[in-house]
Write an enzyme that holds these catalytic residues in place. Structure first.
Site: not given
Ligand code: 13P
Length: 307
Positions: A134, A209, A104, A252, A50, A82
């Site tokens: 997403e 997720h 995202d 995830n 991330s 991520d």
């Protein structure tokens, strides 16, 4: 073997009715625990980073850890970003050698999400890098971002979104959520919605997720040894296995690794108060990561032996 693209992994997972685990990494022991589990199970792996993990460990450290991890194995491994928050960060990790990124834009207005995702797709595809996007919104806490409400993904909008952005895989909201507190009532996932998305987007790998199961033995271990995570609950493993047998190709998992490590360290500290060498508590913590990942590969993902 060098890092690979998730393309072939997902094609096989889609056809074979299983999923690949995307495990969040922050440090050496987590990378080692996941790699050991993948080797023990001969399973393909996605290690994901991330923005917060990248800031914590440093991109160079992560890339070098991955190089070291891959030196003595033929296991197919993807290095994935991520929740990429913006184009610049996606670009940085692509330039640094990541083989897959998530952009995202799920918090943005729809048209803006399309525009920003397209920009990342253009840059990534020109360099052979996979893009996950997403649509919809998960409740829960992800790094510094907290969302109180679920916004389930609209299947027709998902089709329009993938067609217009050219993204390679899509994360959707069907009831999972980030963090250790996922359900107040009965846990359930909206499988009809998943089936509708899959029907409108045949062959497109779907991503879940917020898919930790929060095993109660680790919640109890944390709470017994001085922790405070009362009432933590995750997604039951059988629901995730069912999703993995459908169009879901990537699941995830972050919270379960955190819980396994922390519970194990707490127990070790409580039982061995004289220890102060980090290796004394990080060794069992690393084993706990390995065992948790093996458990996921067997009970949830169904990808044992698929490397
Ligand atoms: P969990 O919090 O359920 O482990 O989800 C992690 C995740 O989705 C990372 O993107």
């Amino acid at each position: 073997m060098p890092l690979v693209s998730p393309k072939d992994m997902f094609a096989k997972a889609y056809a074979g009715g299983y999923a690949i685990g995307a495990f969040n990494v922050n440090n050496m022991e987590i990378v080692q625990g996941i790699m050991e589990a993948g080797k023990a199970e001969n399973a393909p792996l996605i290690l994901q980073v991330s923005a917060g993990a990248r800031k914590y460990a440093g991109q160079n450290y992560i890339i070098k850890l991955m190089e070291a991890a891959l030196q003595d194995t033929d296991l197919p491994v993807v290095l994935h970003l991520d929740h990429g928050p913006n184009f610049e960060l996606c670009k940085d990790v692509i330039d640094g050698g990541f083989t897959s990124v998530m952009y995202d834009g799920s918090h943005l207005p729809y048209e803006e999400n399309i525009e920003q995702t397209k920009r990342v797709v253009e840059y990534a595809h020109a360099r052979g890098v996979w893009v996950e996007a997403e649509l919809g919104r998960l409740a829960g806490v992800e790094e510094d971002v907290k969302s109180d409400e679920h916004i389930y993904t609209d299947p027709d909008q998902a089709k329009d979104f993938v067609t217009r952005t050219g993204c390679d895989s899509l994360a959707i909201a069907i009831g999972t959520s980030h963090g250790a507190y996922k359900f107040k009532g009965e846990p359930k996932l909206d499988f009809d919605r998943l089936d509708k998305v899959a029907q409108l987007l045949p062959g497109v790998p779907i991503v879940l997720h917020g898919a930790s199961s929060v095993p109660q033995e680790f919640v109890e271990m944390c709470n017994t040894y001085g922790g405070h995570v009362p009432g933590a609950r995750g997604v039951p493993e059988d629901l995730l296995r069912r999703a993995a047998s459908k169009a879901v190709c990537k699941i995830n998992i972050d919270t379960d690794i955190r819980l396994a490590m922390t519970a194990t360290i707490r127990k070790h500290m409580a039982e061995n108060p004289a220890d102060f060498d980090p290796r004394q508590y990080l060794t069992p913590a690393r084993t706990a990561v390995k065992e948790m990942v093996q458990r996921k590969i067997k009970n949830v993902l169904g990808c044992s032996g698929k490397a």
